[in-house]
Design a protein around this motif. Structure first.
Motif, PDB file in Angstrom:
ATOM      1  N   GLN A 146       0.860  -1.183   0.000  1.00 51.71           N
ATOM      2  CA  GLN A 146       0.000   0.000   0.000  1.00 51.71           C
ATOM      3  C   GLN A 146       0.890   1.224   0.000  1.00 51.71           C
ATOM      4  OE1 GLN A 146      -3.525  -0.071   2.617  1.00 51.71           O
ATOM      5  NE2 GLN A 146      -2.876  -2.096   3.321  1.00 51.71           N
ATOM      6  N   GLY A 149      -2.553   5.988   0.118  1.00 51.02           N
ATOM      7  CA  GLY A 149      -3.986   5.915  -0.142  1.00 51.02           C
ATOM      8  C   GLY A 149      -4.412   4.917  -1.186  1.00 51.02           C
ATOM      9  N   ALA A 150      -3.492   4.083  -1.668  1.00 45.15           N
ATOM     10  CA  ALA A 150      -3.845   3.114  -2.703  1.00 45.15           C
ATOM     11  C   ALA A 150      -3.277   1.731  -2.367  1.00 45.15           C
ATOM     12  CB  ALA A 150      -3.330   3.562  -4.063  1.00 45.15           C
ATOM     13  N   GLU A 151      -4.086   0.710  -2.659  1.00 43.30           N
ATOM     14  CA  GLU A 151      -3.585  -0.654  -2.614  1.00 43.30           C
ATOM     15  C   GLU A 151      -3.030  -1.005  -3.993  1.00 43.30           C
ATOM     16  OE1 GLU A 151      -6.501  -2.838   0.673  1.00 43.30           O
ATOM     17  OE2 GLU A 151      -6.770  -3.194  -1.480  1.00 43.30           O
ATOM     18  N   ARG A 163      -5.804   0.495  -6.522  1.00 43.55           N
ATOM     19  CA  ARG A 163      -7.164   0.639  -5.982  1.00 43.55           C
ATOM     20  C   ARG A 163      -7.159   1.704  -4.901  1.00 43.55           C
ATOM     21  NH1 ARG A 163      -8.272  -5.905  -5.426  1.00 43.55           N
ATOM     22  NH2 ARG A 163      -8.495  -6.312  -7.684  1.00 43.55           N
ATOM     23  N   SER A 164      -7.914   2.764  -5.169  1.00 44.08           N
ATOM     24  CA  SER A 164      -7.981   3.868  -4.216  1.00 44.08           C
ATOM     25  C   SER A 164      -8.754   3.448  -2.973  1.00 44.08           C
ATOM     26  CB  SER A 164      -8.647   5.079  -4.878  1.00 44.08           C
ATOM     27  OG  SER A 164      -8.770   6.133  -3.953  1.00 44.08           O
ATOM     28  N   LYS A 165      -8.125   3.632  -1.808  1.00 46.66           N
ATOM     29  CA  LYS A 165      -8.775   3.267  -0.537  1.00 46.66           C
ATOM     30  C   LYS A 165      -9.248   4.489   0.224  1.00 46.66           C
ATOM     31  CE  LYS A 165      -9.123  -0.293   0.640  1.00 46.66           C
ATOM     32  NZ  LYS A 165     -10.215  -1.257   0.308  1.00 46.66           N
ATOM     33  N   GLN A 166      -8.577   5.608   0.027  1.00 44.04           N
ATOM     34  CA  GLN A 166      -8.951   6.827   0.723  1.00 44.04           C
ATOM     35  C   GLN A 166      -8.377   8.016  -0.025  1.00 44.04           C
ATOM     36  OE1 GLN A 166      -6.933   5.760   4.386  1.00 44.04           O
ATOM     37  NE2 GLN A 166      -5.339   7.286   3.993  1.00 44.04           N
ATOM     38  N   SER A 189      -5.483   4.326 -10.673  1.00 46.04           N
ATOM     39  CA  SER A 189      -6.554   4.391  -9.670  1.00 46.04           C
ATOM     40  C   SER A 189      -7.869   4.913 -10.232  1.00 46.04           C
ATOM     41  CB  SER A 189      -6.117   5.271  -8.491  1.00 46.04           C
ATOM     42  OG  SER A 189      -5.859   6.600  -8.933  1.00 46.04           O
TER      43      SER A 189
END
Length: 388
Positions: A146, A149-151, A163-166, A189
């Protein structure tokens, strides 16, 4: 006409002594593979398949494309195509004459068949915001890490997905780069898909924020940009910047090529010329689907023309397509994909080549195209030597 007579005409054409009637005969033999299969009786299956691929598929498509573009070029293109067919077949005829009279003597060709180099594959390095590096082809599928803010996930088909998480307050930049002999696919993302060719890189934020989506590239990349009318997508390279909302396009910006080439497949793009400081100049152009913009370092403006879309994205679809390319253009592609150096000895051939070949083939299959046109190739370690 029997085979011997046919070979004699080919031999005369090679020597430059064929009469106009004999040259016309060779032109009429364009459909050779469909009407005179017996001519190929003494060729092995690999040579048959290769010649059919180059001549029957590649040349016929090129002729059809040129005929659609301009009727004034039809005769010239047909004559050029027939001459190319004759030139390629001369290699076969000369080989058969040699086999019948003296047996194998071409030591260079024997060496190429014994020494081979496999094609490139999915290889890339991910550089994170802190400067640490991850060799992607060594990683198992699943979550890699990570970052800001992205996985970052590696899927089962080998591509990288962000993949945007926040929401990230401060965008962190990552970079994915491919070596010679490498290629890679990633999804940013925002859902934009990117294919990287060999010796290429892309620098991008882990999560897009603000009013625009901006990335930087070197080498060659194909984009399928996710639509977002409120956040234009911008691709910067050394000499130009491309702005889009949502579209499909290819950009070739290798340092060793004579020009940057942007080919639009779908949608619309606007391209700005950049100065040496990377700032936009008051020079731009808009492309429509099926067009290509060419920018050389000396040019004051873009040159826009109809594109050979298939040739522009052939690498992304898994094959080479040569469209009247010279040997140096071909060998630059070979060098990048097969991770080899190229050395020229003697006069460089001025022949032009048309054809297709799968990028999954070993390098010897690409070199066979050159050998059929009487250009000698030798593989020595990680070097290909071209002599003419």
């Amino acid at each position: 006409m029997d085979q011997k007579e046919f070979y004699i005409i080919l031999h005369k054409y090679r020597q430059g002594t064929a009469t106009p009637e004999e040259i016309a005969f060779l032109e009429a033999y364009y459909d050779l593979f469909e009407v005179e299969e017996n001519v190929l009786d003494k060729m092995d299956e690999v040579a048959k398949a290769q010649l059919k691929n180059i001549i029957k598929v590649g040349l016929s498509e090129q002729i059809a494309a040129e005929e659609r573009k301009s009727s004034s070029k039809v005769i010239w293109i047909k004559r050029w195509a027939a001459a190319a067919v004759a030139l390629l077949l001369i290699g076969v005829a000369s080989y058969l004459f040699t086999q019948q009279n003296t047996g194998p003597t071409n030591k260079q060709e024997e060496q190429v068949t014994k020494l081979d180099i496999p094609p490139g594959g999915n290889k890339a390095v991910l550089t994170l915001a802190d400067g640490s590096s991850i060799i992607l082809n060594d990683k198992e599928n699943g979550l890699i890490t990570q970052d800001a803010g992205a996985e970052i996930v590696k899927t089962k088909d080998g591509q990288i997905v962000y993949r945007s998480k926040q929401a990230a307050q401060n965008a962190a930049l990552n970079m994915i780069s491919t070596p010679r002999g490498g290629q890679y696919k990633l999804t940013l993302s925002d859902g934009t898909k990117v294919w990287l060719n060999a010796s290429s890189s892309i620098k991008f934020p882990t999560v897009f924020t603000g009013t625009e989506r901006k990335v930087e590239i070197t080498g060659e990349a194909y984009f399928e940009v996710a639509k977002n009318k409120n956040m234009p997508f911008k691709v910067s390279s050394a000499h130009q910047m491309i702005e889009v909302l949502g579209t499909h396009f290819n950009i070739n910006t290798y340092d060793d090529e004579s020009a940057d080439k942007t080919t639009l497949i779908e949608g619309s793009v606007k391209i700005y010329k950049l100065n040496q400081q990377g700032k936009e100049e008051n020079i731009s152009t808009i492309l429509k689907p099926g067009q290509q913009a060419i920018l050389t370092s000396q040019a004051k403006n873009f040159k826009v023309s109809d594109a050979d879309e298939e040739a522009a994205v052939a690498w992304k679809n898994g094959y080479f397509k040569f469209n009247r390319d010279n040997i140096q253009t071909i060998m630059r592609q070979v060098s990048r994909w097969y991770n080899v150096d190229v050395e020229y000895r003697g006069k460089i051939s001025e022949d032009l080549f048309v054809g297709k070949i799968n990028r999954s083939e070993n390098v010897s299959e690409v070199l066979r195209i050159l050998q059929l046109s009487k250009i000698n190739t030798t593989i020595k370690g990680d070097k290909i030597i071209i002599t003419n």
